[in-house]
Design an enzyme around this catalytic site. Structure first.
Site, PDB file in Angstrom:
ATOM      1  N   HIS A   1       0.862  -1.193   0.000  1.00 50.65           N
ATOM      2  CA  HIS A   1       0.000   0.000   0.000  1.00 50.65           C
ATOM      3  C   HIS A   1       0.890   1.231   0.000  1.00 50.65           C
ATOM      4  CE1 HIS A   1       1.315  -0.520   4.123  1.00 50.65           C
ATOM      5  NE2 HIS A   1       1.270   0.805   4.175  1.00 50.65           N
TER       6      HIS A   1
ATOM      7  N   HIS B   1       5.712   6.301  -0.904  1.00 49.51           N
ATOM      8  CA  HIS B   1       6.369   5.044  -1.279  1.00 49.51           C
ATOM      9  C   HIS B   1       5.533   3.833  -0.865  1.00 49.51           C
ATOM     10  CE1 HIS B   1       7.478   5.556   2.945  1.00 49.51           C
ATOM     11  NE2 HIS B   1       7.604   4.242   2.987  1.00 49.51           N
TER      12      HIS B   1
HETATM   13  P1  2AM Z   1       6.772   2.203   6.071  1.00 46.14           P
HETATM   14  O1  2AM Z   1       6.217   1.173   5.148  1.00 46.14           O
HETATM   15  O2  2AM Z   1       7.564   3.241   5.387  1.00 46.14           O
HETATM   16  O3  2AM Z   1       7.470   1.589   7.250  1.00 46.14           O
HETATM   17  C1  2AM Z   1       1.810   0.619   8.460  1.00 46.14           C
HETATM   18  O4  2AM Z   1       2.804   0.293   9.380  1.00 46.14           O
HETATM   19  C2  2AM Z   1       2.236   1.767   7.600  1.00 46.14           C
HETATM   20  O5  2AM Z   1       2.490   2.901   8.424  1.00 46.14           O
HETATM   21  C3  2AM Z   1       3.499   1.522   6.798  1.00 46.14           C
HETATM   22  O6  2AM Z   1       3.311   1.995   5.496  1.00 46.14           O
HETATM   23  C4  2AM Z   1       4.571   2.299   7.504  1.00 46.14           C
HETATM   24  O7  2AM Z   1       5.489   2.949   6.661  1.00 46.14           O
HETATM   25  C5  2AM Z   1       3.779   3.384   8.180  1.00 46.14           C
HETATM   26  N1  2AM Z   1       4.421   3.741   9.447  1.00 46.14           N
HETATM   27  C6  2AM Z   1       4.645   2.932  10.489  1.00 46.14           C
HETATM   28  N2  2AM Z   1       5.247   3.611  11.494  1.00 46.14           N
HETATM   29  C7  2AM Z   1       5.409   4.879  11.050  1.00 46.14           C
HETATM   30  C8  2AM Z   1       5.951   6.061  11.615  1.00 46.14           C
HETATM   31  N3  2AM Z   1       6.436   6.080  12.857  1.00 46.14           N
HETATM   32  N4  2AM Z   1       5.963   7.175  10.873  1.00 46.14           N
HETATM   33  C9  2AM Z   1       5.463   7.167   9.623  1.00 46.14           C
HETATM   34  N5  2AM Z   1       4.923   6.085   9.036  1.00 46.14           N
HETATM   35  C10 2AM Z   1       4.895   4.949   9.735  1.00 46.14           C
END
Ligand code: 2AM
Length: 176
Positions: A43, A125
Protein backbone atom coordinates in the site's frame (compact mmCIF):
# COMPACT_ATOMS: atom_id res chain seq x y z
CA UNK A 1 -2.18 0.83 25.23
CA UNK A 2 -5.77 0.38 26.41
CA UNK A 3 -8.61 1.10 24.00
CA UNK A 4 -6.45 2.40 21.21
CA UNK A 5 -5.89 1.11 17.71
CA UNK A 6 -2.83 1.52 15.51
CA UNK A 7 -4.13 3.29 12.41
CA UNK A 8 -3.02 4.84 9.15
CA UNK A 9 -4.51 6.35 6.02
CA UNK A 10 -3.27 4.85 2.76
CA UNK A 11 -3.92 4.34 -0.92
CA UNK A 12 -4.66 0.67 -1.60
CA UNK A 13 -3.10 -0.95 -4.67
CA UNK A 14 -5.23 -3.08 -7.02
CA UNK A 15 -4.74 -6.80 -6.42
CA UNK A 16 -3.43 -7.35 -9.97
CA UNK A 17 -0.76 -4.69 -9.39
CA UNK A 18 0.17 -6.25 -6.04
CA UNK A 19 0.68 -9.58 -7.80
CA UNK A 20 2.73 -8.05 -10.62
CA UNK A 21 4.91 -6.23 -8.11
CA UNK A 22 5.71 -9.32 -6.08
CA UNK A 23 6.59 -11.23 -9.28
CA UNK A 24 8.95 -8.42 -10.30
CA UNK A 25 10.39 -8.33 -6.76
CA UNK A 26 11.08 -12.08 -6.78
CA UNK A 27 12.90 -11.71 -10.11
CA UNK A 28 14.97 -8.73 -9.02
CA UNK A 29 15.92 -9.19 -5.36
CA UNK A 30 17.67 -12.09 -3.69
CA UNK A 31 16.14 -13.56 -0.52
CA UNK A 32 19.07 -12.07 1.47
CA UNK A 33 18.09 -8.52 0.45
CA UNK A 34 15.37 -8.26 3.10
CA UNK A 35 12.02 -9.56 4.33
CA UNK A 36 9.39 -9.33 1.61
CA UNK A 37 6.09 -7.65 2.44
CA UNK A 38 3.08 -9.85 1.65
CA UNK A 39 1.24 -8.90 -1.56
CA UNK A 40 -1.97 -8.03 0.28
CA UNK A 41 -0.03 -5.64 2.54
CA UNK A 42 1.42 -3.53 -0.29
CA UNK A 43 0.00 0.00 0.00
CA UNK A 44 1.04 3.64 -0.17
CA UNK A 45 0.77 5.36 3.22
CA UNK A 46 -0.65 8.88 3.25
CA UNK A 47 -0.57 9.56 7.00
CA UNK A 48 0.47 7.38 9.89
CA UNK A 49 -1.63 8.05 13.01
CA UNK A 50 -0.04 5.79 15.63
CA UNK A 51 -2.20 4.51 18.50
CA UNK A 52 -5.48 6.37 18.47
CA UNK A 53 -8.41 6.41 20.91
CA UNK A 54 -11.91 5.63 19.66
CA UNK A 55 -12.94 9.25 20.14
CA UNK A 56 -10.01 10.60 18.14
CA UNK A 57 -10.57 7.97 15.47
CA UNK A 58 -14.16 9.19 15.05
CA UNK A 59 -13.00 12.80 14.66
CA UNK A 60 -10.41 11.79 12.06
CA UNK A 61 -12.94 9.66 10.17
CA UNK A 62 -15.40 12.57 10.05
CA UNK A 63 -12.71 14.93 8.77
CA UNK A 64 -11.60 12.37 6.17
CA UNK A 65 -15.20 12.07 4.97
CA UNK A 66 -15.33 15.80 4.25
CA UNK A 67 -12.35 15.73 1.89
CA UNK A 68 -13.27 16.50 -1.72
CA UNK A 69 -10.23 15.21 -3.57
CA UNK A 70 -10.23 15.04 -7.38
CA UNK A 71 -9.07 11.63 -8.65
CA UNK A 72 -5.43 11.27 -9.68
CA UNK A 73 -3.07 8.63 -11.06
CA UNK A 74 0.12 7.41 -9.50
CA UNK A 75 2.84 5.90 -11.65
CA UNK A 76 5.09 3.59 -9.66
CA UNK A 77 8.22 3.98 -11.78
CA UNK A 78 11.00 4.48 -9.23
CA UNK A 79 12.67 2.32 -6.58
CA UNK A 80 15.18 2.93 -3.87
CA UNK A 81 16.77 1.79 -0.62
CA UNK A 82 16.80 3.50 2.77
CA UNK A 83 19.50 1.63 4.71
CA UNK A 84 18.72 3.24 8.11
CA UNK A 85 15.15 1.97 8.46
CA UNK A 86 16.13 -0.98 6.23
CA UNK A 87 13.43 -0.35 3.65
CA UNK A 88 13.42 -1.06 -0.08
CA UNK A 89 10.61 0.86 -1.72
CA UNK A 90 8.75 1.65 -4.92
CA UNK A 91 7.78 5.24 -5.58
CA UNK A 92 7.19 7.71 -8.35
CA UNK A 93 9.75 9.88 -10.09
CA UNK A 94 7.20 12.67 -10.13
CA UNK A 95 4.55 12.54 -7.41
CA UNK A 96 1.17 13.88 -8.64
CA UNK A 97 -0.04 17.07 -7.00
CA UNK A 98 -3.28 15.38 -5.87
CA UNK A 99 -1.35 12.77 -3.92
CA UNK A 100 0.80 15.38 -2.19
CA UNK A 101 -2.22 17.57 -1.39
CA UNK A 102 -4.18 14.67 0.06
CA UNK A 103 -1.27 13.48 2.21
CA UNK A 104 -0.61 17.00 3.43
CA UNK A 105 -4.24 17.50 4.42
CA UNK A 106 -4.51 14.15 6.23
CA UNK A 107 -1.20 14.74 8.01
CA UNK A 108 -2.26 18.25 9.07
CA UNK A 109 -5.59 16.95 10.39
CA UNK A 110 -3.75 14.19 12.25
CA UNK A 111 -1.26 16.64 13.76
CA UNK A 112 -4.03 19.04 14.83
CA UNK A 113 -5.65 16.13 16.65
CA UNK A 114 -2.54 15.15 18.53
CA UNK A 115 -1.12 12.42 16.27
CA UNK A 116 2.62 12.96 16.07
CA UNK A 117 3.77 13.54 12.48
CA UNK A 118 7.39 13.05 11.47
CA UNK A 119 9.25 16.24 10.60
CA UNK A 120 10.86 14.42 7.66
CA UNK A 121 9.49 15.42 4.27
CA UNK A 122 6.76 13.15 2.94
CA UNK A 123 8.18 10.72 0.40
CA UNK A 124 5.34 8.68 -1.07
CA UNK A 125 6.37 5.04 -1.28
CA UNK A 126 5.26 1.44 -1.21
CA UNK A 127 7.46 -0.60 1.12
CA UNK A 128 8.64 -3.79 -0.62
CA UNK A 129 11.25 -5.20 1.78
CA UNK A 130 12.04 -4.64 5.44
CA UNK A 131 15.17 -5.47 7.39
CA UNK A 132 17.24 -4.39 4.37
CA UNK A 133 20.06 -2.79 6.33
CA UNK A 134 22.91 -4.07 4.14
CA UNK A 135 23.66 -2.67 0.67
CA UNK A 136 21.04 -3.72 -1.87
CA UNK A 137 21.38 -3.41 -5.61
CA UNK A 138 18.33 -1.64 -7.00
CA UNK A 139 17.26 -2.77 -10.49
CA UNK A 140 17.22 -0.21 -13.32
CA UNK A 141 14.08 1.90 -13.34
CA UNK A 142 12.70 0.33 -16.53
CA UNK A 143 9.36 -0.57 -14.95
CA UNK A 144 6.15 1.32 -14.39
CA UNK A 145 2.83 0.56 -12.78
CA UNK A 146 0.38 3.35 -13.57
CA UNK A 147 -2.57 3.24 -11.19
CA UNK A 148 -5.78 5.29 -11.37
CA UNK A 149 -6.55 5.94 -7.74
CA UNK A 150 -10.27 5.99 -6.99
CA UNK A 151 -10.33 6.17 -3.19
CA UNK A 152 -8.27 6.27 -0.03
CA UNK A 153 -8.77 4.16 3.07
CA UNK A 154 -8.27 4.00 6.81
CA UNK A 155 -6.44 0.87 7.98
CA UNK A 156 -5.86 -0.80 11.30
CA UNK A 157 -2.50 -2.44 11.70
CA UNK A 158 -2.57 -5.78 13.58
CA UNK A 159 0.45 -7.73 14.67
CA UNK A 160 -0.25 -11.36 15.48
CA UNK A 161 1.99 -14.41 15.48
CA UNK A 162 4.93 -12.28 14.34
CA UNK A 163 3.06 -11.05 11.27
CA UNK A 164 1.58 -7.67 10.32
CA UNK A 165 -1.89 -7.58 8.86
CA UNK A 166 -3.68 -4.48 7.66
CA UNK A 167 -7.46 -4.36 7.98
CA UNK A 168 -9.35 -1.83 5.89
CA UNK A 169 -11.84 -0.02 8.14
CA UNK A 170 -13.36 2.57 5.81
CA UNK A 171 -12.81 4.05 2.33
CA UNK A 172 -13.65 7.42 0.79
CA UNK A 173 -14.02 7.95 -2.97
CA UNK A 174 -12.35 10.70 -4.93
CA UNK A 175 -14.49 13.04 -6.99
CA UNK A 176 -14.41 12.69 -10.79
P1 2AM B 1 6.77 2.20 6.07
O1 2AM B 1 6.22 1.17 5.15
O2 2AM B 1 7.56 3.24 5.39
O3 2AM B 1 7.47 1.59 7.25
C1 2AM B 1 1.81 0.62 8.46
O4 2AM B 1 2.80 0.29 9.38
C2 2AM B 1 2.24 1.77 7.60
O5 2AM B 1 2.49 2.90 8.42
C3 2AM B 1 3.50 1.52 6.80
O6 2AM B 1 3.31 2.00 5.50
C4 2AM B 1 4.57 2.30 7.50
O7 2AM B 1 5.49 2.95 6.66
C5 2AM B 1 3.78 3.38 8.18
N1 2AM B 1 4.42 3.74 9.45
C6 2AM B 1 4.64 2.93 10.49
N2 2AM B 1 5.25 3.61 11.49
C7 2AM B 1 5.41 4.88 11.05
C8 2AM B 1 5.95 6.06 11.62
N3 2AM B 1 6.44 6.08 12.86
N4 2AM B 1 5.96 7.18 10.87
C9 2AM B 1 5.46 7.17 9.62
N5 2AM B 1 4.92 6.08 9.04
C10 2AM B 1 4.89 4.95 9.74
Amino acid sequence: MPDTRRLFFALPLPETTQQEIIRWRAENFSPEAGRPIAAANLHLTLAFLGHVSEQKEQVLRTLAGRIRQPAFSVNLNDAGHWPRPGVVWLGCRRAPRGLLQLAELLRAQAARNGCYQSALPFHPHVTLLRGATRPVSIPPANFSWPIDMTHFSLYQSHFDNGKSRYQRLESWSFIE
